[in-house]
Every structure is written in structure tokens, then in C-alpha cells.
Design a protein around this motif. Structure first.
Motif, PDB file in Angstrom:
ATOM      1  N   LEU A 168       1.151   2.737   8.449  1.00  0.00           N
ATOM      2  CA  LEU A 168       1.345   3.869   7.532  1.00  0.00           C
ATOM      3  C   LEU A 168       0.793   5.133   8.170  1.00  0.00           C
ATOM      4  O   LEU A 168      -0.242   5.076   8.841  1.00  0.00           O
ATOM      5  CB  LEU A 168       0.590   3.645   6.212  1.00  0.00           C
ATOM      6  CG  LEU A 168       1.158   2.620   5.253  1.00  0.00           C
ATOM      7  CD1 LEU A 168       0.126   2.254   4.216  1.00  0.00           C
ATOM      8  CD2 LEU A 168       2.400   3.135   4.588  1.00  0.00           C
ATOM      9  N   ALA A 169       1.458   6.238   7.931  1.00  0.00           N
ATOM     10  CA  ALA A 169       0.960   7.521   8.430  1.00  0.00           C
ATOM     11  C   ALA A 169       1.126   8.573   7.346  1.00  0.00           C
ATOM     12  O   ALA A 169       2.109   8.578   6.610  1.00  0.00           O
ATOM     13  CB  ALA A 169       1.721   7.932   9.686  1.00  0.00           C
ATOM     14  N   ILE A 170       0.134   9.430   7.265  1.00  0.00           N
ATOM     15  CA  ILE A 170       0.204  10.596   6.386  1.00  0.00           C
ATOM     16  C   ILE A 170       0.020  11.775   7.324  1.00  0.00           C
ATOM     17  O   ILE A 170      -1.100  12.184   7.641  1.00  0.00           O
ATOM     18  CB  ILE A 170      -0.859  10.530   5.272  1.00  0.00           C
ATOM     19  CG1 ILE A 170      -0.623   9.251   4.458  1.00  0.00           C
ATOM     20  CG2 ILE A 170      -0.767  11.754   4.374  1.00  0.00           C
ATOM     21  CD1 ILE A 170      -1.820   8.652   3.876  1.00  0.00           C
ATOM     22  N   SER A 171       1.147  12.280   7.824  1.00  0.00           N
ATOM     23  CA  SER A 171       1.106  13.239   8.920  1.00  0.00           C
ATOM     24  C   SER A 171       0.549  14.598   8.513  1.00  0.00           C
ATOM     25  O   SER A 171       0.001  15.301   9.353  1.00  0.00           O
ATOM     26  CB  SER A 171       2.502  13.413   9.530  1.00  0.00           C
ATOM     27  OG  SER A 171       3.390  13.917   8.573  1.00  0.00           O
ATOM     28  N   ARG A 172       0.662  14.979   7.246  1.00  0.00           N
ATOM     29  CA  ARG A 172       0.168  16.294   6.834  1.00  0.00           C
ATOM     30  C   ARG A 172      -1.340  16.442   7.051  1.00  0.00           C
ATOM     31  O   ARG A 172      -1.827  17.541   7.254  1.00  0.00           O
ATOM     32  CB  ARG A 172       0.521  16.562   5.371  1.00  0.00           C
ATOM     33  CG  ARG A 172       2.030  16.713   5.167  1.00  0.00           C
ATOM     34  CD  ARG A 172       2.394  17.060   3.754  1.00  0.00           C
ATOM     35  NE  ARG A 172       1.833  18.299   3.270  1.00  0.00           N
ATOM     36  CZ  ARG A 172       2.289  19.513   3.533  1.00  0.00           C
ATOM     37  NH1 ARG A 172       3.311  19.661   4.314  1.00  0.00           N
ATOM     38  NH2 ARG A 172       1.717  20.573   3.012  1.00  0.00           N
ATOM     39  N   VAL A 173      -2.064  15.329   6.986  1.00  0.00           N
ATOM     40  CA  VAL A 173      -3.508  15.375   7.224  1.00  0.00           C
ATOM     41  C   VAL A 173      -3.897  14.582   8.468  1.00  0.00           C
ATOM     42  O   VAL A 173      -5.076  14.331   8.699  1.00  0.00           O
ATOM     43  CB  VAL A 173      -4.317  14.884   5.997  1.00  0.00           C
ATOM     44  CG1 VAL A 173      -4.153  15.835   4.825  1.00  0.00           C
ATOM     45  CG2 VAL A 173      -3.948  13.469   5.625  1.00  0.00           C
ATOM     46  N   LYS A 183       2.657  11.133   0.014  1.00  0.00           N
ATOM     47  CA  LYS A 183       3.931  10.941   0.705  1.00  0.00           C
ATOM     48  C   LYS A 183       3.698  10.324   2.080  1.00  0.00           C
ATOM     49  O   LYS A 183       3.755  11.010   3.097  1.00  0.00           O
ATOM     50  CB  LYS A 183       4.666  12.270   0.833  1.00  0.00           C
ATOM     51  CG  LYS A 183       5.055  12.848  -0.501  1.00  0.00           C
ATOM     52  CD  LYS A 183       5.741  14.171  -0.371  1.00  0.00           C
ATOM     53  CE  LYS A 183       6.052  14.699  -1.762  1.00  0.00           C
ATOM     54  NZ  LYS A 183       6.542  16.048  -1.726  1.00  0.00           N
ATOM     55  N   PRO A 184       3.440   9.003   2.115  1.00  0.00           N
ATOM     56  CA  PRO A 184       3.196   8.338   3.408  1.00  0.00           C
ATOM     57  C   PRO A 184       4.504   7.992   4.109  1.00  0.00           C
ATOM     58  O   PRO A 184       5.582   8.033   3.508  1.00  0.00           O
ATOM     59  CB  PRO A 184       2.455   7.070   3.002  1.00  0.00           C
ATOM     60  CG  PRO A 184       2.992   6.750   1.647  1.00  0.00           C
ATOM     61  CD  PRO A 184       3.277   8.085   1.000  1.00  0.00           C
ATOM     62  N   MET A 185       4.396   7.647   5.380  1.00  0.00           N
ATOM     63  CA  MET A 185       5.533   7.157   6.150  1.00  0.00           C
ATOM     64  C   MET A 185       5.212   5.729   6.552  1.00  0.00           C
ATOM     65  O   MET A 185       4.120   5.454   7.058  1.00  0.00           O
ATOM     66  CB  MET A 185       5.760   8.020   7.385  1.00  0.00           C
ATOM     67  CG  MET A 185       6.163   9.449   7.036  1.00  0.00           C
ATOM     68  SD  MET A 185       6.350  10.482   8.474  1.00  0.00           S
ATOM     69  CE  MET A 185       4.646  10.753   8.919  1.00  0.00           C
ATOM     70  N   LEU A 186       6.140   4.839   6.322  1.00  0.00           N
ATOM     71  CA  LEU A 186       5.961   3.428   6.623  1.00  0.00           C
ATOM     72  C   LEU A 186       6.551   3.130   7.988  1.00  0.00           C
ATOM     73  O   LEU A 186       7.649   3.592   8.313  1.00  0.00           O
ATOM     74  CB  LEU A 186       6.650   2.590   5.548  1.00  0.00           C
ATOM     75  CG  LEU A 186       6.481   1.086   5.573  1.00  0.00           C
ATOM     76  CD1 LEU A 186       5.018   0.703   5.408  1.00  0.00           C
ATOM     77  CD2 LEU A 186       7.299   0.449   4.462  1.00  0.00           C
ATOM     78  N   LEU A 188       0.827  -1.203   0.000  1.00  0.00           N
ATOM     79  CA  LEU A 188       0.000   0.000   0.000  1.00  0.00           C
ATOM     80  C   LEU A 188       0.864   1.256   0.000  1.00  0.00           C
ATOM     81  O   LEU A 188       0.544   2.235  -0.672  1.00  0.00           O
ATOM     82  CB  LEU A 188      -0.933   0.003   1.211  1.00  0.00           C
ATOM     83  CG  LEU A 188      -1.900   1.174   1.332  1.00  0.00           C
ATOM     84  CD1 LEU A 188      -2.800   1.280   0.107  1.00  0.00           C
ATOM     85  CD2 LEU A 188      -2.734   1.040   2.599  1.00  0.00           C
ATOM     86  N   TYR A 189       1.973   1.228   0.728  1.00  0.00           N
ATOM     87  CA  TYR A 189       2.903   2.363   0.755  1.00  0.00           C
ATOM     88  C   TYR A 189       3.322   2.730  -0.666  1.00  0.00           C
ATOM     89  O   TYR A 189       3.235   3.889  -1.073  1.00  0.00           O
ATOM     90  CB  TYR A 189       4.127   2.009   1.606  1.00  0.00           C
ATOM     91  CG  TYR A 189       5.257   2.999   1.507  1.00  0.00           C
ATOM     92  CD1 TYR A 189       5.243   4.154   2.278  1.00  0.00           C
ATOM     93  CD2 TYR A 189       6.329   2.793   0.649  1.00  0.00           C
ATOM     94  CE1 TYR A 189       6.273   5.077   2.194  1.00  0.00           C
ATOM     95  CE2 TYR A 189       7.354   3.705   0.555  1.00  0.00           C
ATOM     96  CZ  TYR A 189       7.326   4.843   1.327  1.00  0.00           C
ATOM     97  OH  TYR A 189       8.354   5.761   1.237  1.00  0.00           O
ATOM     98  N   TYR A 190       3.786   1.753  -1.438  1.00  0.00           N
ATOM     99  CA  TYR A 190       4.242   2.046  -2.799  1.00  0.00           C
ATOM    100  C   TYR A 190       3.091   2.397  -3.727  1.00  0.00           C
ATOM    101  O   TYR A 190       3.263   3.197  -4.644  1.00  0.00           O
ATOM    102  CB  TYR A 190       5.088   0.896  -3.349  1.00  0.00           C
ATOM    103  CG  TYR A 190       6.492   0.955  -2.791  1.00  0.00           C
ATOM    104  CD1 TYR A 190       7.361   1.971  -3.162  1.00  0.00           C
ATOM    105  CD2 TYR A 190       6.922   0.036  -1.850  1.00  0.00           C
ATOM    106  CE1 TYR A 190       8.623   2.059  -2.627  1.00  0.00           C
ATOM    107  CE2 TYR A 190       8.193   0.112  -1.316  1.00  0.00           C
ATOM    108  CZ  TYR A 190       9.037   1.129  -1.707  1.00  0.00           C
ATOM    109  OH  TYR A 190      10.292   1.219  -1.169  1.00  0.00           O
ATOM    110  N   GLY A 191       1.910   1.848  -3.480  1.00  0.00           N
ATOM    111  CA  GLY A 191       0.741   2.260  -4.260  1.00  0.00           C
ATOM    112  C   GLY A 191       0.424   3.732  -4.032  1.00  0.00           C
ATOM    113  O   GLY A 191       0.121   4.471  -4.972  1.00  0.00           O
ATOM    114  N   LEU A 192       0.520   4.168  -2.777  1.00  0.00           N
ATOM    115  CA  LEU A 192       0.272   5.581  -2.448  1.00  0.00           C
ATOM    116  C   LEU A 192       1.377   6.478  -3.001  1.00  0.00           C
ATOM    117  O   LEU A 192       1.103   7.581  -3.490  1.00  0.00           O
ATOM    118  CB  LEU A 192       0.134   5.756  -0.937  1.00  0.00           C
ATOM    119  CG  LEU A 192      -1.131   5.169  -0.323  1.00  0.00           C
ATOM    120  CD1 LEU A 192      -1.035   5.145   1.199  1.00  0.00           C
ATOM    121  CD2 LEU A 192      -2.356   5.950  -0.771  1.00  0.00           C
ATOM    122  N   VAL A 193       2.622   6.022  -2.935  1.00  0.00           N
ATOM    123  CA  VAL A 193       3.736   6.805  -3.492  1.00  0.00           C
ATOM    124  C   VAL A 193       3.514   7.026  -4.982  1.00  0.00           C
ATOM    125  O   VAL A 193       3.684   8.141  -5.489  1.00  0.00           O
ATOM    126  CB  VAL A 193       5.090   6.106  -3.219  1.00  0.00           C
ATOM    127  CG1 VAL A 193       6.203   6.705  -4.061  1.00  0.00           C
ATOM    128  CG2 VAL A 193       5.444   6.189  -1.741  1.00  0.00           C
TER     129      VAL A 193
END
Length: 147
Positions: free
Chosen positions: A74-79, A60-63, A50-55
Motif C-alpha cells: 500500500l502507498a499513500i503518495s501524498r504524504v 486514498k491509498p494505492m494498492l 487494510l486498503y478498504y479499511g483506509l478507503v
């Protein structure tokens, strides 16, 4: 066939092994690094997929992100979005369900939204999952002040 991380040309063997493990093209060095990360942090392989699918979708997720209490898949800290990839819903005990609820409560108190996605959904419907997560991110951007 090039590595998604370093843009190095891949051999057929590297391509095949990477696609089989993570459904993305990675050189042997990046594939091994990702395997160590998955094993060390005990995150599901589907979280890396999923990380690479989102990339690839421009997110820009964090694994394997440490939130101060536990490791989030996974985290998407901006939101302020945490994504947990779950397996074994059929064998979920009440203790595990309460622990999961408590973890969601702690992240919510810190302003984060946590969503849980079954691992089979990522394995079998990656693009649809990515599209829905991108939609969630867009909705959170409208309703949450982006950091």
C-alpha cells in the motif's frame, strides 16, 4: 448491502464471499478483480483488507504500487508513506531481514517512510490499525510538504 466500488446491490452469496475474503462488501466482478490483483502481485490478502479499511476512513491509498524497485503493498503518495503487510516474523532469516532493511533504505532515500504491519493485526484489529495509520498520516502531513 451494496458494492463499495460500483454501488451495485449485492446478493447474499456475493456479500458473504466478499466479507469472508476481504472483510468488505464487493460485487463478484470487483471481488474477482481484487483476487487477481492480489495473486498477480503476490501481496497479502490483509493488504486488500487494510486498503478498504483506509478507503472507508477517507484515505486514498494505492494498492500494489510499483515504486521503481519493487511492489509496495500500500502507498499513500501524498504524504510519502509506504505500508508493507508482513507475515512470518517468527521464521525471518537474516537474509530476508537484510533485504527488508535495504528496501526501507531505498524508499527512505526517495523521501518515503515505510511502516510494516503484521498481518494478524489487520485480521484481528482492523479499525484500531486504520485509526493509527490515519494518525501517522496526519503527523506526516504536519512534517512533510504534501504533494
Amino acid at each position: 448491502m451494496i458494492c463499495l466500488e460500483c454501488k451495485k446491490k449485492l446478493s447474499y452469496l456475493d456479500h458473504r464471499e466478499s466479507i469472508e475474503l476481504f472483510q468488505t462488501e464487493l460485487c463478484s466482478a470487483h471481488r474477482k478483480r481484487l483476487e487477481r490483483l492480489v495473486n498477480t502481485n503476490q501481496i497479502p490478502r490483509e493488504a486488500a483488507i487494510l486498503y478498504y479499511g483506509l478507503v472507508q476512513a477517507g484515505v486514498k491509498p494505492m494498492l500494489a504500487w510499483w515504486d521503481g524497485k519493487n511492489t509496495v503493498d500500500l502507498a499513500i503518495s501524498r504524504v510519502k508513506l509506504n505500508i508493507e503487510v508482513d507475515s512470518g516474523y517468527e521464521s525471518l532469516s537474516h537474509e530476508q531481514a537484510l533485504n527488508d532493511l535495504e528496501a526501507v533504505m531505498h524508499s527512505f532515500k526517495n523521501g518515503f517512510t515505510t511502516i510494516r504491519i503484521p498481518n494478524f493485526l489487520i485480521r484481528n484489529h482492523l479499525q484500531e490499525s486504520v485509526q493509527n495509520i490515519v494518525g501517522i498520516i496526519e503527523g506526516l502531513k504536519l512534517n512533510v510538504r504534501v504533494v
